[in-house]
Design a protein around this motif. Structure first.
Motif, short mmCIF file in Angstrom:
data_model
loop_
_atom_site.label_atom_id
_atom_site.label_comp_id
_atom_site.label_asym_id
_atom_site.label_seq_id
_atom_site.Cartn_x
_atom_site.Cartn_y
_atom_site.Cartn_z
N TRP A 53 -68.44 50.74 38.50
CA TRP A 53 -68.84 50.84 37.10
C TRP A 53 -69.34 49.50 36.56
CZ3 TRP A 53 -64.22 53.50 38.50
CH2 TRP A 53 -64.31 54.89 38.42
N GLY A 54 -68.52 48.46 36.65
CA GLY A 54 -68.91 47.15 36.14
C GLY A 54 -69.11 47.12 34.64
N GLU A 55 -68.38 47.95 33.90
CA GLU A 55 -68.55 48.02 32.45
C GLU A 55 -67.53 47.14 31.74
OE1 GLU A 55 -68.93 51.91 30.81
OE2 GLU A 55 -70.03 52.70 32.53
N GLU A 56 -68.00 46.40 30.73
CA GLU A 56 -67.15 45.47 29.99
C GLU A 56 -67.09 45.88 28.52
OE1 GLU A 56 -68.52 41.51 30.44
OE2 GLU A 56 -68.21 41.45 32.61
N MET A 363 -80.42 41.66 20.51
CA MET A 363 -80.16 42.93 21.19
C MET A 363 -81.03 44.06 20.65
SD MET A 363 -78.51 44.12 23.72
CE MET A 363 -77.16 42.99 24.02
N GLN A 364 -81.20 44.13 19.33
CA GLN A 364 -82.07 45.18 18.78
C GLN A 364 -83.52 44.96 19.21
OE1 GLN A 364 -81.29 44.89 14.58
NE2 GLN A 364 -79.53 46.25 14.68
N TYR A 365 -83.94 43.71 19.27
CA TYR A 365 -85.29 43.40 19.75
C TYR A 365 -85.45 43.86 21.20
CZ TYR A 365 -88.85 40.37 21.91
OH TYR A 365 -89.90 39.89 22.63
N LEU A 366 -84.44 43.64 22.02
CA LEU A 366 -84.48 44.06 23.42
C LEU A 366 -84.62 45.57 23.53
CD1 LEU A 366 -84.08 42.93 26.41
CD2 LEU A 366 -81.74 43.75 26.16
N HIS A 367 -83.87 46.31 22.71
CA HIS A 367 -83.93 47.77 22.75
C HIS A 367 -85.33 48.26 22.38
CE1 HIS A 367 -79.45 49.03 22.67
NE2 HIS A 367 -79.62 47.91 23.34
N LEU A 486 -75.31 48.67 30.82
CA LEU A 486 -74.50 47.56 30.34
C LEU A 486 -75.11 46.90 29.10
CD1 LEU A 486 -73.48 45.87 33.72
CD2 LEU A 486 -72.39 47.75 32.48
N PHE A 487 -76.40 47.15 28.85
CA PHE A 487 -77.05 46.62 27.65
C PHE A 487 -77.27 47.72 26.61
CE2 PHE A 487 -77.75 43.28 30.59
CZ PHE A 487 -77.98 42.12 29.87
N HIS A 488 -76.57 48.87 26.80
CA HIS A 488 -76.59 49.97 25.84
C HIS A 488 -77.98 50.59 25.67
CE1 HIS A 488 -72.62 48.46 24.94
NE2 HIS A 488 -73.13 47.32 24.55
N LEU A 489 -78.82 50.44 26.72
CA LEU A 489 -80.13 51.07 26.69
C LEU A 489 -80.06 52.52 27.13
CD1 LEU A 489 -82.17 48.10 28.12
CD2 LEU A 489 -82.70 49.23 25.98
N ARG A 490 -79.06 52.85 27.96
CA ARG A 490 -78.84 54.21 28.41
C ARG A 490 -77.36 54.52 28.36
NH1 ARG A 490 -83.18 57.60 28.96
NH2 ARG A 490 -81.91 58.81 30.41
N GLU A 491 -77.03 55.80 28.22
CA GLU A 491 -75.62 56.18 28.14
C GLU A 491 -74.97 56.21 29.51
OE1 GLU A 491 -74.99 59.78 26.08
OE2 GLU A 491 -75.43 58.94 24.11
N LYS A 492 -75.77 56.44 30.58
CA LYS A 492 -75.22 56.57 31.92
C LYS A 492 -75.95 55.65 32.88
CE LYS A 492 -73.68 61.37 31.38
NZ LYS A 492 -73.71 62.74 31.96
N HIS A 493 -75.27 55.31 33.97
CA HIS A 493 -75.91 54.53 35.03
C HIS A 493 -77.00 55.37 35.69
CE1 HIS A 493 -73.40 50.99 34.95
NE2 HIS A 493 -72.31 51.73 34.97
#
Length: 818
Positions: A53-56, A363-367, A486-493
């Motif tokens: 997973w590697g989720e923090e 982060m919003q800019y990245l999204h 991990l950057f909240h761009l997707r809900e799943k790996h």
């Protein structure tokens, strides 16, 4: 003074999980619970017994919490998810390891008798003639937040009171997790001097099957004799644990956990330290050495450097000095760099601070930048491979055709797809100069200028661009492409095929960021087909760097304050979901546009409807009185929250929001609770159910204006979701770091008092040099003297708080004895 408890959780991986599917594998995911309240759900890793997973997560928790547990589940699309096992960690175990836990932990069987939650309100007293008690009375008032044992999403609780081999039971309250009994039970005390136990158990009544255990509380009769009466809410505990034959056979999890309990003093105590840090930045602006920041830089280690960098970035953001702070770190890094090719490649304080700054401010800019391309890759699900040694022709075969694609066909099609993805992304990056946040623009521009001034030689003309791209591409965009979850761009790996596509695209972006295709193509010759798109991307990247400032000056009025300009550049927080309203009789209104946006300058929660516009379009944030979860049985969903607000007329309105997952639910709760943390007239209790059929579904009270049967919760929130700046907390964390390096700093006092001939630690050499030669003579000793005085004042303040707490507990103990 305030208590702040933060729990860092990293769910790394699992191994040797049992087989749950007929395919000979499992589809595992984890649910994290704080005292049995689910707050996190990880992504599902498909078809594996050794998931990674590697989720923090950083979670704000109430100081009174008891247990952190991780439940490992197997996802099934056609039936209820299977339970694999759990790991439970008591708060005492985390407190005993202040440096944190990092280990493999065996999964254990989930025992229903241990899965208890909730509290019970009791009044226990000893009655009798004179000083000798003769009877024991237990009054059972109510309970709240009980576990849901029945399929209807509730329980049928009753209470069983045990003493000296005798037991009495209350009536059964049907379909409620918030029952009210208001019953009394009395027992004769056979031997008043004997130390016996009173047990209060809560059970779920079942007509056909065995009753389910909901929790218990134990009381010592001797302790009751000291107090004569004890009343309050008591946490329900589990039954005695049973030894399972499956222990050690359910696999294990590798976890990293660290609990931080901080006593944050009033702001006035931290003002001197904050001023000293600000003066250090100001000293740099006047051409002198940044003494205190340099000391922090020299005393950080690889283990704590990232945390210290996060604290400093947030502190200087709150002080409005983040640009000056980063500018100073860039200068320090450049002064100790002799080889331009190694610039910002190490994990220095400057590199870690810039990474933290990008995540906080960008982060919003990245999204907005990566979202369309990442979504396209996930939706395409194309097979992409450039390495001839990894091409799988069976995956690339064309069903219905007589000819199977050759290796050259696969590589050609993969190259075309990757060039398309890369071109789309670089074009979006070039256009993003129009909405790149102001602070990011300023940080990149000053980095560009400083590197250009440090290495003006013609042979180093690319270094100023590489300095910017080393952060933007290598440390920000590429990691987000490789791990969008991990950057909240997707809900799943991503699955294996999509992960390979993302990895190849990230490699291409890294090559663009290095501004050199030759090195990459020499190491990995199969990247040559991407060379035209990479060359075009390099040109676009350079153009983006040189255009960063221009769009902002053109489109944004200069008379706006910084925070408003930042909000215009960053956009707003957006989530999708469903809306329920009482006035629509609890029917679902689906939203086809983004459901809600949290706009800080407007101070409102905006609700743009596709239809039903007459229902209203926004809720003023200051009018929100509570943001809480809703019982699952109300709408048939476990992820519904309610927003309780008050109208100008004084009337109370309740909105229900159905979220897609437990993570979505807790992200909403976290963001809204933080946005409304300073609201007046907040509610202390609420109804977790809905008012239907002339009564509340949770406690069956018939009065609609009843204040509520459960206390509002504000303790558990996720830190990374729009966490407001807390300068007092950041100052406290910096104080703790400086206190931990007190001994090396004390050595500097010896240096000033004539001990300069002694051998000093290597890591303090630059700092001592700066004190001797960088500052005027009368200011050299002031640096350490002021710092030692401030640290001592903070130590004294903390000691006074601890002494006051000890005195309070001592007085309570004496009152119980008397």
């Amino acid at each position: 003074m305030a208590k702040r408890s933060t729990l860092f959780i990293r769910i790394v991986e699992g191994k040797n999980l049992p087989i749950k599917d007929i395919t000979g594998s499992s589809d595992p995911y984890c649910i994290v619970r704080i005292d049995n309240e689910a707050i996190i759900r990880t992504a599902t890793i498909w078809k594996t017994l050794s998931p990674f997973w590697g989720e923090e997560y950083n979670v704000h928790v109430p100081p009174s919490f008891h247990t952190v547990s991780l439940h490992v589940m197997d996802e099934d699309s056609l039936s209820r998810d299977d339970v694999i096992g759990k790991v439970s960690i008591r708060k005492e175990a985390l407190t005993a390891k202040p440096q944190g836990l990092d280990c493999w932990m065996n999964l254990t069987e989930i025992d229903p008798d241990e899965e208890v939650q909730g509290e019970i309100h009791l009044q226990i007293s000893l009655l009798g003639d004179g000083k000798v008690p003769r009877r024991l009375r237990c009054r059972v008032l109510e309970a709240r937040d009980l576990a849901k044992k029945d399929r209807n999403g509730a329980s049928d609780p009753f209470v069983r009171v045990r003493y000296n081999g005798k037991s009495q039971e209350s009536v059964v309250v049907k379909k409620s997790c918030y029952p009210r009994w208001n019953e009394s039970f009395e027992f004769e005390l056979d031997d008043p001097l004997a130390d016996s136990l009173l047990t209060v158990e809560v059970w779920d009544w079942d007509l056909v099957s065995k009753n389910d255990f909901l929790g218990k509380v134990l009381f010592s009769i001797n302790r009751l004799q000291l107090a004569q009466q004890e009343e309050g809410w008591f946490h329900l505990g589990p039954d005695e644990p049973k030894h399972s034959q499956d222990e050690g056979t359910l696999g294990s999890l590798r976890l990293q956990l660290r609990l931080r309990d901080e006593t944050v003093l009033p702001s006035s105590h931290y003002k001197p330290l904050t001023e000293l840090l600000s003066q250090s930045v100001g000293t740099h602006l006047n051409g002198n050495w940044p003494d205190l920041i340099m000391l922090i830089d020299e005393t950080t280690t690889s283990e704590n450097r990232q945390e210290v960098a996060n604290n400093l970035v947030k502190l200087f953001l709150g002080q409005g000095l983040i640009k000056e702070f980063l500018d100073m770190l860039f200068k320090l890094e450049l002064e100790k760099t002799t080889e331009p090719n190694t610039l910002f490649r190490s994990n220095s304080l400057a590199s870690k601070s810039m990474e933290s700054f990008l995540k906080v401010a960008g982060m919003q800019y990245l999204h907005r930048l990566l979202g369309p391309t990442i979504n396209r890759i996930f939706e395409d699900k194309k097979y992409v491979e450039l390495d001839p040694n990894k091409v799988e022709l069976k995956e690339a075969g064309c069903a219905g055709l007589h000819r199977v694609q050759t290796e050259a066909d696969v590589i050609q099609q993969s190259s075309a797809l990757l060039q398309s993805y890369l071109s789309e992304l670089m074009a979006a990056l070039l256009q993003s100069a129009l909405y790149c946040p102001l602070l990011l623009c300023q940080a990149f521009q000053q980095l560009y200028r400083q590197v250009q001034a440090r290495f003006p030689e013609p042979e180093y003309r690319k270094v100023k661009f590489i300095a910017v791209t080393s952060f933007l591409c290598l440390r920000f965009i590429s990691p987000a492409i490789m791990s969008p979850k991990l950057f909240h761009l997707r809900e799943k790996h991503a699955d294996a095929r999509t992960s390979r596509t993302l990895l190849l695209l990230a490699k291409a972006v890294q090559t663009v960021g290095n501004l050199d295709t030759l090195v990459c193509c020499s190491k990995e010759p199969w990247m040559v087909p991407l060379q035209p798109a990479i060359q075009q991307g390099i040109s676009q990247l350079k153009d983006f760097i040189t255009r960063l400032y221009i769009p902002f000056i053109c489109v944004c009025p200069l008379d706006l304050d910084l925070q408003t300009r930042m909000s215009l550049r960053c956009g707003s927080m957006e989530k999708e979901g469903f809306l329920f309203l009482h006035k629509t009789k609890d029917k679902c209104i689906p939203m086809t546009s983004p459901m809600a946006a949290y706009d800080k300058p407007a101070a409102c929660l905006t609700l743009p409807y596709h239809s039903h516009a007459a229902l209203g379009s926004f809720i003023s944030l200051p009018k929100i009185r509570a943001v809480e979860k809703v019982e699952e049985k109300c709408f048939g969903s476990a992820n519904v929250m309610q927003i309780i607000s008050s109208e100008d007329s004084g009337q109370q309105e309740t909105l229900y929001l159905d979220c897609k997952s437990v993570n979505e639910l807790n992200q909403w709760l976290s963001a809204l609770r933080k946005a409304c943390s300073h609201n007046a007239n907040t509610m202390s209790c609420y109804h977790p159910g809905i008012y239907k059929a002339e009564r509340w579904s949770c406690c069956h009270q018939k009065e609609k204006t009843d204040p509520g049967c459960d206390k509002t919760r504000h303790g558990v929130t996720l830190q990374e979701w729009y966490d407001p700046l807390d300068p007092d907390l950041e100052a406290q964390l910096i104080y703790r770091h400086l206190s931990s390096v007190q001994s090396p700093m004390r050595y500097l006092a010896v240096v000033w008092n004539g001990g300069a001939g002694q051998r000093r630690p290597v890591f303090l050499t630059r700092f001592v040099f700066s004190l001797r030669f960088g500052l005027p003579g009368e200011k050299k000793a002031d640096v350490l003297t002021s710092l030692f005085r401030i640290l001592q004042d903070l130590r004294d303040a903390h000691a006074a708080v601890e002494a006051k707490e000890r005195l309070k507990y001592r007085n309570v103990f004496l009152e119980l004895q008397t």
